[in-house]
Design an enzyme around this catalytic site. Structure first.
Site, PDB file in Angstrom:
ATOM      1  N   TYR A  13       0.839  -1.208   0.000  1.00  0.00           N
ATOM      2  CA  TYR A  13       0.000   0.000   0.000  1.00  0.00           C
ATOM      3  C   TYR A  13       0.877   1.263   0.000  1.00  0.00           C
ATOM      4  O   TYR A  13       0.634   2.211  -0.754  1.00  0.00           O
ATOM      5  CB  TYR A  13      -0.878  -0.071   1.253  1.00  0.00           C
ATOM      6  CG  TYR A  13      -1.876   1.031   1.452  1.00  0.00           C
ATOM      7  CD1 TYR A  13      -3.080   1.035   0.768  1.00  0.00           C
ATOM      8  CD2 TYR A  13      -1.636   2.036   2.384  1.00  0.00           C
ATOM      9  CE1 TYR A  13      -4.023   2.029   1.001  1.00  0.00           C
ATOM     10  CE2 TYR A  13      -2.573   3.025   2.625  1.00  0.00           C
ATOM     11  CZ  TYR A  13      -3.766   3.015   1.929  1.00  0.00           C
ATOM     12  OH  TYR A  13      -4.685   4.003   2.163  1.00  0.00           O
ATOM     13  N   LYS A  18       0.922   4.100  -2.823  1.00  0.00           N
ATOM     14  CA  LYS A  18       0.501   5.452  -2.452  1.00  0.00           C
ATOM     15  C   LYS A  18       1.581   6.486  -2.727  1.00  0.00           C
ATOM     16  O   LYS A  18       1.284   7.642  -3.059  1.00  0.00           O
ATOM     17  CB  LYS A  18       0.099   5.477  -0.968  1.00  0.00           C
ATOM     18  CG  LYS A  18      -1.218   4.772  -0.683  1.00  0.00           C
ATOM     19  CD  LYS A  18      -2.346   5.332  -1.541  1.00  0.00           C
ATOM     20  CE  LYS A  18      -3.733   5.114  -0.972  1.00  0.00           C
ATOM     21  NZ  LYS A  18      -4.780   5.544  -1.934  1.00  0.00           N
TER      22      LYS A  18
HETATM   23  P1  NAI Z   1     -13.618   2.982   1.560  1.00  0.00           P
HETATM   24  O1  NAI Z   1     -13.329   1.511   1.573  1.00  0.00           O
HETATM   25  O2  NAI Z   1     -14.841   3.457   2.255  1.00  0.00           O
HETATM   26  O3  NAI Z   1     -13.681   3.543   0.070  1.00  0.00           O
HETATM   27  C1  NAI Z   1     -12.975   2.999  -0.993  1.00  0.00           C
HETATM   28  C2  NAI Z   1     -13.962   2.757  -2.125  1.00  0.00           C
HETATM   29  O4  NAI Z   1     -13.242   2.336  -3.284  1.00  0.00           O
HETATM   30  C3  NAI Z   1     -14.976   1.656  -1.787  1.00  0.00           C
HETATM   31  O5  NAI Z   1     -16.294   2.160  -1.934  1.00  0.00           O
HETATM   32  C4  NAI Z   1     -14.654   0.566  -2.797  1.00  0.00           C
HETATM   33  O6  NAI Z   1     -15.783  -0.182  -3.219  1.00  0.00           O
HETATM   34  C5  NAI Z   1     -14.031   1.350  -3.934  1.00  0.00           C
HETATM   35  N1  NAI Z   1     -13.183   0.524  -4.781  1.00  0.00           N
HETATM   36  C6  NAI Z   1     -12.270  -0.398  -4.381  1.00  0.00           C
HETATM   37  N2  NAI Z   1     -11.686  -0.963  -5.440  1.00  0.00           N
HETATM   38  C7  NAI Z   1     -12.244  -0.398  -6.545  1.00  0.00           C
HETATM   39  C8  NAI Z   1     -12.027  -0.564  -7.939  1.00  0.00           C
HETATM   40  N3  NAI Z   1     -11.144  -1.452  -8.386  1.00  0.00           N
HETATM   41  N4  NAI Z   1     -12.749   0.191  -8.792  1.00  0.00           N
HETATM   42  C9  NAI Z   1     -13.652   1.095  -8.328  1.00  0.00           C
HETATM   43  N5  NAI Z   1     -13.895   1.278  -7.018  1.00  0.00           N
HETATM   44  C10 NAI Z   1     -13.194   0.549  -6.139  1.00  0.00           C
HETATM   45  O7  NAI Z   1     -12.322   3.685   2.181  1.00  0.00           O
HETATM   46  P2  NAI Z   1     -11.908   5.240   2.286  1.00  0.00           P
HETATM   47  O8  NAI Z   1     -11.242   5.371   3.576  1.00  0.00           O
HETATM   48  O9  NAI Z   1     -13.020   6.125   1.938  1.00  0.00           O
HETATM   49  O10 NAI Z   1     -10.753   5.322   1.177  1.00  0.00           O
HETATM   50  C11 NAI Z   1     -10.735   6.264   0.111  1.00  0.00           C
HETATM   51  C12 NAI Z   1      -9.302   6.458  -0.325  1.00  0.00           C
HETATM   52  O11 NAI Z   1      -8.575   7.136   0.711  1.00  0.00           O
HETATM   53  C13 NAI Z   1      -8.532   5.189  -0.598  1.00  0.00           C
HETATM   54  O12 NAI Z   1      -7.692   5.368  -1.713  1.00  0.00           O
HETATM   55  C14 NAI Z   1      -7.717   4.994   0.660  1.00  0.00           C
HETATM   56  O13 NAI Z   1      -6.565   4.209   0.415  1.00  0.00           O
HETATM   57  C15 NAI Z   1      -7.380   6.433   0.981  1.00  0.00           C
HETATM   58  N6  NAI Z   1      -6.971   6.686   2.346  1.00  0.00           N
HETATM   59  C16 NAI Z   1      -7.884   6.637   3.358  1.00  0.00           C
HETATM   60  C17 NAI Z   1      -7.475   6.889   4.643  1.00  0.00           C
HETATM   61  C18 NAI Z   1      -8.427   6.945   5.771  1.00  0.00           C
HETATM   62  O14 NAI Z   1      -8.006   7.323   6.883  1.00  0.00           O
HETATM   63  N7  NAI Z   1      -9.698   6.607   5.568  1.00  0.00           N
HETATM   64  C19 NAI Z   1      -6.058   7.122   4.973  1.00  0.00           C
HETATM   65  C20 NAI Z   1      -5.202   7.223   3.831  1.00  0.00           C
HETATM   66  C21 NAI Z   1      -5.656   6.987   2.571  1.00  0.00           C
END
Ligand code: NAI
Length: 300
Positions: free
Chosen positions: A166, A170
């Site tokens: 990851y 990132k």
């Molecule tokens: P989340 O799991 O709620 O949202 C991620 C979304 O991406 C999900 O709805 C999922 O279905 C969708 N997804 C996954 N693979 C996919 C694909 N191949 N094609 C289309 N959609 C896909 O998690 P969150 O926290 O909202 O994450 C959003 C972004 O923020 C991610 O990139 C995560 O790595 C990043 N992030 C989040 C942090 C946090 O504290 N929540 C910290 C650092 C980064």
């Protein structure tokens, strides 16, 4: 007063069925953007799929009087990326904004990580952002306008146990954004990165007592501002979470220059490590050319 609007703009938000992406899609839609709500609706590890998450966000945007369509394709293949951009073009005729947000986790300590865990995470985060952004970039270049946002993570920028796959993906996104910022500059294309911290299904088990202060809504204002017409920022990275908004930068220190015409030894490097490490007088290069200019000045 609400004066930042997205009328006549078309935005693609990947992974917009939940978590952070959902807050961006809802806000962009409420402020006049026509939104492609992309989400394959799988689990945190990327397995499975369902249309309901994206559909629900689209319904909410429409209920508020906005325009949106759902798109369930995965970002993780060139065809998927093309398909997502095509959905925007077919429905709305243009693409102005891409928020690369889709993400999954396959955490394991470095010694235990399997090739499949590396592939899955690189495919969604790094390749996925590439696959969606490249066809969009081509359209934006022709139209002379574009805004990209990439989602990095402190896990890569600063390091975190158990997230080698990851963290690598990132950090790779920062390189991708920086090059897009350089290549897009003349076409009014801007590209930036956020490293968010928020309570979502991805992190709810990990944040501990801080979780209640880390509403995803608190990340949304910076994310949406950066993809607005008002923002001319590019080539930047921001830390954002819990209502705190802070720039992160990669600085170039002045360093130590070996005397002209000499071949420095390992011992010379050891003996000058204090100067090599000294952060006083650092610069923040906006491209490789800036770094070369610093080097040329130092060698003169
Ligand atoms: P989340 O799991 O709620 O949202 C991620 C979304 O991406 C999900 O709805 C999922 O279905 C969708 N997804 C996954 N693979 C996919 C694909 N191949 N094609 C289309 N959609 C896909 O998690 P969150 O926290 O909202 O994450 C959003 C972004 O923020 C991610 O990139 C995560 O790595 C990043 N992030 C989040 C942090 C946090 O504290 N929540 C910290 C650092 C980064």
């Amino acid at each position: 007063m609400i004066d930042i609007r997205f009328d006549n703009r078309v935005a693609i938000v990947t992974g917009a069925g939940g978590g952070l992406g959902k807050t961006y899609a809802l806000e962009l839609g409420a402020r006049g953007a026509r939104v492609v709500v992309n989400d394959l609706g799988g689990g945190v590890d990327g397995t499975g799929g369902s249309s309901s998450a994206a559909d629900e966000v689209v319904a909410r945007i429409r209920a508020g009087g906005g325009e949106a369509i759902a798109c369930y394709q995965s970002v993780a293949s060139p065809e998927g990326g093309e398909g997502i951009v095509k959905s925007a073009l077919d429905a709305f005729g243009q693409v102005d904004i891409v928020v690369n947000n889709a993400g999954i986790l396959r955490d394991k300590s470095f010694a235990k990580l399997e090739p499949a865990d590396l592939d899955a995470v690189i495919d969604v985060h790094l390749r996925g952002a590439f696959h969606v952004s490249q066809p969009a970039f081509r359209v934006m270049k022709e139209r002379g306008y574009g805004r990209f946002l990439f989602t990095s993570s402190a896990a890569g920028i600063f390091g975190n146990f158990g997230q080698a796959n990851y963290g690598a993906a990132k950090m790779g996104l920062i390189g991708l954004s920086n090059v897009i910022a350089v290549e897009g500059a003349r076409s009014n294309i801007r590209s930036n990165v956020i490293a968010p911290v928020a309570r979502t299904r991805m992190t709810e088990q990990l944040l501990g007592p801080l979780a209640s202060a880390l509403d995803p809504e608190l990340v949304m204002p910076l994310a949406c501002f950066l993809v607005s017409e008002e923002s001319n920022l590019t080539h930047e990275v921001f830390s954002v979470g819990g209502g705190r908004y802070a720039r992160i930068f990669i600085g170039l220190c002045r360093g130590w220059v070996a005397p002209k015409g000499t071949q420095p030894t390992l011992e010379d490097v050891r003996d000058h490590m204090k100067e090599i490490m000294n952060t006083e007088g650092f610069t923040v290069p906006a491209s490789i050319n800036d770094e070369m200019a610093v080097l040329m000045a130092a060698l003169r």
